[in-house]
Design a protein around this motif. Structure first.
Motif, PDB file in Angstrom:
ATOM      1  N   GLN A 163       0.696  -1.299  -0.154  1.00 30.40           N
ATOM      2  CA  GLN A 163       0.100  -0.104   0.094  1.00 30.40           C
ATOM      3  C   GLN A 163       0.848   1.335   0.032  1.00 30.40           C
ATOM      4  OE1 GLN A 163      -3.373  -0.074  -0.471  1.00 30.40           O
ATOM      5  NE2 GLN A 163      -2.869   2.029  -0.887  1.00 30.40           N
ATOM      6  N   PHE A 164       2.086   1.096   0.813  1.00 36.21           N
ATOM      7  CA  PHE A 164       2.983   2.580   0.605  1.00 36.21           C
ATOM      8  C   PHE A 164       3.443   2.792  -0.584  1.00 36.21           C
ATOM      9  CE2 PHE A 164       7.375   3.963   0.623  1.00 36.21           C
ATOM     10  CZ  PHE A 164       7.159   4.978   1.070  1.00 36.21           C
ATOM     11  N   LEU A 165       3.835   1.649  -1.395  1.00 36.09           N
ATOM     12  CA  LEU A 165       4.242   1.732  -2.809  1.00 36.09           C
ATOM     13  C   LEU A 165       3.221   2.323  -3.672  1.00 36.09           C
ATOM     14  CD1 LEU A 165       6.563  -1.266  -3.680  1.00 36.09           C
ATOM     15  CD2 LEU A 165       7.259   1.021  -3.297  1.00 36.09           C
ATOM     16  N   ILE A 166       1.892   2.006  -3.569  1.00 32.42           N
ATOM     17  CA  ILE A 166       0.883   2.223  -4.247  1.00 32.42           C
ATOM     18  C   ILE A 166       0.724   3.722  -4.197  1.00 32.42           C
ATOM     19  CG2 ILE A 166      -1.732   2.054  -4.662  1.00 32.42           C
ATOM     20  CD1 ILE A 166      -1.323  -1.059  -4.067  1.00 32.42           C
ATOM     21  N   ASP A 167       0.476   4.239  -2.729  1.00 30.15           N
ATOM     22  CA  ASP A 167       0.239   5.668  -2.502  1.00 30.15           C
ATOM     23  C   ASP A 167       1.369   6.315  -2.877  1.00 30.15           C
ATOM     24  OD1 ASP A 167      -2.024   4.594  -1.276  1.00 30.15           O
ATOM     25  OD2 ASP A 167      -1.445   4.710   0.676  1.00 30.15           O
ATOM     26  N   GLU A 168       2.860   6.240  -2.868  1.00 34.75           N
ATOM     27  CA  GLU A 168       3.791   6.865  -3.125  1.00 34.75           C
ATOM     28  C   GLU A 168       3.798   7.180  -4.730  1.00 34.75           C
ATOM     29  OE1 GLU A 168       8.335   7.540  -2.279  1.00 34.75           O
ATOM     30  OE2 GLU A 168       7.674   5.780  -2.507  1.00 34.75           O
ATOM     31  N   ASN A 169       3.725   5.886  -5.466  1.00 32.13           N
ATOM     32  CA  ASN A 169       3.647   6.023  -6.949  1.00 32.13           C
ATOM     33  C   ASN A 169       2.603   6.894  -7.254  1.00 32.13           C
ATOM     34  OD1 ASN A 169       5.799   4.148  -8.437  1.00 32.13           O
ATOM     35  ND2 ASN A 169       5.212   3.233  -6.341  1.00 32.13           N
ATOM     36  N   LYS A 170       1.168   6.749  -6.760  1.00 33.45           N
ATOM     37  CA  LYS A 170       0.278   7.841  -7.388  1.00 33.45           C
ATOM     38  C   LYS A 170       0.446   9.194  -6.909  1.00 33.45           C
ATOM     39  CE  LYS A 170      -4.787   8.333  -6.954  1.00 33.45           C
ATOM     40  NZ  LYS A 170      -4.573   9.548  -7.509  1.00 33.45           N
ATOM     41  N   ARG A 171       1.239   9.455  -5.888  1.00 30.90           N
ATOM     42  CA  ARG A 171       1.712  10.671  -5.542  1.00 30.90           C
ATOM     43  C   ARG A 171       2.727  11.301  -6.728  1.00 30.90           C
ATOM     44  NH1 ARG A 171       5.756  13.511  -2.900  1.00 30.90           N
ATOM     45  NH2 ARG A 171       6.718  11.619  -2.377  1.00 30.90           N
ATOM     46  N   TYR A 172       3.572  10.362  -7.020  1.00 29.68           N
ATOM     47  CA  TYR A 172       4.495  10.750  -7.968  1.00 29.68           C
ATOM     48  C   TYR A 172       3.869  10.906  -9.595  1.00 29.68           C
ATOM     49  CZ  TYR A 172       8.941  10.743  -5.692  1.00 29.68           C
ATOM     50  OH  TYR A 172      10.014  11.173  -4.707  1.00 29.68           O
ATOM     51  N   ILE A 173       2.723  10.166 -10.059  1.00 28.46           N
ATOM     52  CA  ILE A 173       2.113  10.250 -11.152  1.00 28.46           C
ATOM     53  C   ILE A 173       1.336  11.530 -11.175  1.00 28.46           C
ATOM     54  CG2 ILE A 173       0.300   9.242 -12.570  1.00 28.46           C
ATOM     55  CD1 ILE A 173       1.242   6.717 -11.391  1.00 28.46           C
ATOM     56  N   TYR A 181       2.685  19.099 -12.876  1.00 29.17           N
ATOM     57  CA  TYR A 181       3.530  20.044 -12.952  1.00 29.17           C
ATOM     58  C   TYR A 181       4.093  19.804 -14.392  1.00 29.17           C
ATOM     59  CZ  TYR A 181       4.192  21.439  -8.105  1.00 29.17           C
ATOM     60  OH  TYR A 181       3.774  21.869  -6.905  1.00 29.17           O
ATOM     61  N   ASN A 182       3.460  19.022 -15.060  1.00 25.09           N
ATOM     62  CA  ASN A 182       3.688  18.901 -16.435  1.00 25.09           C
ATOM     63  C   ASN A 182       5.186  18.277 -16.866  1.00 25.09           C
ATOM     64  OD1 ASN A 182       2.845  18.540 -19.360  1.00 25.09           O
ATOM     65  ND2 ASN A 182       3.799  20.817 -19.721  1.00 25.09           N
ATOM     66  N   LEU A 183       5.420  17.232 -16.181  1.00 23.20           N
ATOM     67  CA  LEU A 183       6.636  16.724 -16.029  1.00 23.20           C
ATOM     68  C   LEU A 183       6.738  15.239 -16.934  1.00 23.20           C
ATOM     69  CD1 LEU A 183       7.679  17.227 -12.439  1.00 23.20           C
ATOM     70  CD2 LEU A 183       8.655  18.670 -14.517  1.00 23.20           C
ATOM     71  N   PRO A 184       7.827  15.026 -17.410  1.00 18.52           N
ATOM     72  CA  PRO A 184       7.968  13.769 -18.380  1.00 18.52           C
ATOM     73  C   PRO A 184       7.912  12.688 -17.176  1.00 18.52           C
ATOM     74  CG  PRO A 184       9.803  15.287 -18.875  1.00 18.52           C
ATOM     75  CD  PRO A 184       9.220  15.805 -17.838  1.00 18.52           C
ATOM     76  N   LEU A 185       6.982  11.577 -17.476  1.00 14.89           N
ATOM     77  CA  LEU A 185       6.670  10.355 -16.450  1.00 14.89           C
ATOM     78  C   LEU A 185       7.136   9.343 -17.384  1.00 14.89           C
ATOM     79  CD1 LEU A 185       5.634   9.155 -14.052  1.00 14.89           C
ATOM     80  CD2 LEU A 185       3.209   9.358 -15.026  1.00 14.89           C
ATOM     81  N   LEU A 186       7.883   8.432 -16.971  1.00 18.78           N
ATOM     82  CA  LEU A 186       8.232   7.212 -17.435  1.00 18.78           C
ATOM     83  C   LEU A 186       7.296   6.091 -16.830  1.00 18.78           C
ATOM     84  CD1 LEU A 186      11.562   5.794 -18.694  1.00 18.78           C
ATOM     85  CD2 LEU A 186       9.580   4.224 -18.493  1.00 18.78           C
ATOM     86  N   LEU A 187       6.122   5.700 -17.234  1.00 21.63           N
ATOM     87  CA  LEU A 187       5.287   4.720 -16.418  1.00 21.63           C
ATOM     88  C   LEU A 187       5.518   3.340 -16.563  1.00 21.63           C
ATOM     89  CD1 LEU A 187       2.968   4.795 -14.446  1.00 21.63           C
ATOM     90  CD2 LEU A 187       1.222   4.514 -16.568  1.00 21.63           C
ATOM     91  N   ILE A 188       5.927   2.628 -15.493  1.00 18.27           N
ATOM     92  CA  ILE A 188       5.937   1.293 -15.528  1.00 18.27           C
ATOM     93  C   ILE A 188       4.746   0.500 -15.263  1.00 18.27           C
ATOM     94  CG2 ILE A 188       7.312  -0.847 -14.425  1.00 18.27           C
ATOM     95  CD1 ILE A 188       9.355   1.614 -13.553  1.00 18.27           C
TER      96      ILE A 188
END
Length: 170
Positions: free
Chosen positions: A137-147, A153-160
């Motif tokens: 759940q920590f990983l899910i929440d943290e990754n959602k925050r990054y996405i 901020y309109n930043l390049p995202l490399l989504l795995i």
């Protein structure tokens, strides 16, 4: 050129930086190494768990390293989770033209389907010891925050998302 690799925990920031270092022969700098050097040397009272305060503290140093590298017409790969999403405010366009930013994040689907492999591969480049405090759940929440912040901020995202493929070309 300065390559900034930001991302959530266990997304492969260090692994990606290492691969870019090998491919382009650019030096590589880990913000975690700076963090631990400052903490272990006693030059700060912050601890590895003071994430928000560490981001502010470390970014004040990292942004000046970036400016120095650019002013000297050098190249470097800087990776770590302490790069603020609004990093652009600290640089003029002359600097920004020489910065390539990449954010790594995993989808909830990828984390749910690959959690054991993610934890297993977390030490592939650096030995971080047991990741006992990282749960799904920590990983899910943290990754959602990054996405969400990369979108904000309109930043390049490399989504795995379906498989782990991180191909970065400069």
């Amino acid at each position: 050129m300065v390559v900034l690799i930001n991302g959530a925990s266990c997304t492969g920031k260090t692994y990606s930086a290492y691969n870019l270092m090998e491919k382009y022969n650019f030096p590589y700098f880990s913000i975690d190494h700076l963090k631990m050097g400052l903490i272990r040397s006693g030059n700060t009272n912050l601890t590895p768990y003071d994430d928000y305060k560490l981001e502010i503290y470390l970014w004040n140093i990292i942004k000046e390293i970036i400016k120095t590298v650019i002013e000297n017409n050098q190249n470097i790969i800087i990776e770590g989770a302490y790069i603020p999403f609004d990093y652009k405010k600290d640089f003029s366009n002359d600097y920004l033209d020489k910065i390539k930013y990449i954010c790594l994040a995993m989808s909830e689907n990828y984390i749910n389907n690959n959690f054991d492999v993610i934890i297993e591969k977390a030490n592939i480049i650096e030995n971080r010891g047991r990741l006992f405090s990282i749960d799904k759940q920590f990983l899910i929440d943290e990754n959602k925050r990054y996405i969400d912040n990369c979108i904000k901020y309109n930043l390049p995202l490399l989504l795995i998302d379906t498989e782990y493929t991180v191909n970065i070309d400069l």
